[in-house]
Scaffold this active site. Structure first.
Site, PDB file in Angstrom:
ATOM      1  N   GLU A  22       0.947  -1.434  -0.039  1.00 43.45           N
ATOM      2  CA  GLU A  22      -0.032  -0.088  -0.135  1.00 43.45           C
ATOM      3  C   GLU A  22       0.923   1.230  -0.046  1.00 43.45           C
ATOM      4  O   GLU A  22       0.430   2.265  -0.654  1.00 43.45           O
ATOM      5  CB  GLU A  22      -0.785   0.092   1.194  1.00 43.45           C
ATOM      6  CG  GLU A  22      -2.000  -1.149   1.232  1.00 43.45           C
ATOM      7  CD  GLU A  22      -2.853  -1.135   2.506  1.00 43.45           C
ATOM      8  OE1 GLU A  22      -3.966  -0.586   2.275  1.00 43.45           O
ATOM      9  OE2 GLU A  22      -2.223  -1.419   3.416  1.00 43.45           O
ATOM     10  N   LYS A  99     -10.952   5.156   1.558  1.00 36.45           N
ATOM     11  CA  LYS A  99      -9.709   4.493   0.629  1.00 36.45           C
ATOM     12  C   LYS A  99     -10.566   3.520  -0.330  1.00 36.45           C
ATOM     13  O   LYS A  99     -11.243   2.647  -0.096  1.00 36.45           O
ATOM     14  CB  LYS A  99      -8.880   3.427   1.584  1.00 36.45           C
ATOM     15  CG  LYS A  99      -8.008   2.473   0.832  1.00 36.45           C
ATOM     16  CD  LYS A  99      -7.265   1.805   1.865  1.00 36.45           C
ATOM     17  CE  LYS A  99      -5.986   2.398   2.544  1.00 36.45           C
ATOM     18  NZ  LYS A  99      -5.362   1.290   3.133  1.00 36.45           N
TER      19      LYS A  99
END
Length: 120
Positions: A22, A99
């Site tokens: 990520e 997100k």
């Protein structure tokens, strides 16, 4: 008079998350921000110094999103503190951070964290 300034669906590419990939790959995040304050003076004066400059808020949002964090809660906490410290006339801030494409099983548009805080 209580007034609101709303940022709606501000899309920013950033690198937050617990997983190493990520922080390397990143993804898009969507910010929704609600700010409350008494803006009656600005309603009368038509002067930028009597209000909350939302271009400055936008700069705060982008600068805080550029700092990588593991947790969305941490990012939101920094955003709220920065906004509060920059504009003391603010009485309330709510930030929702989403997100998109989180690395989880299943098909999902996003995962959001929302935090709100009142001042004064």
């Amino acid at each position: 008079m209580t007034s609101k300034i709303l940022f709606e669906n501000l899309k920013i590419y950033a690198y937050h998350g617990v997983l190493p990939e990520e922080k390397i790959l990143g993804t898009y995040y969507i910010l929704n921000v609600e700010i409350s304050a008494d803006l009656s003076k600005a309603a009368e004066s038509d002067d930028l110094k009597d209000t909350i400059n939302y271009a400055e808020i936008n700069d705060i949002l982008h600068s805080e999103m550029a700092i990588s964090s593991q947790l969305l809660e941490h990012v939101i906490g920094r955003i709220i503190n920065n906004i509060k410290n920059t504009f003391p006339i603010i009485s309330f801030v709510k930030v929702k951070l989403t997100k998109t494409n989180p690395p989880m099983k299943g098909e999902i548009d996003g995962v959001s964290v929302e935090i709100e805080e009142s001042f004064k």
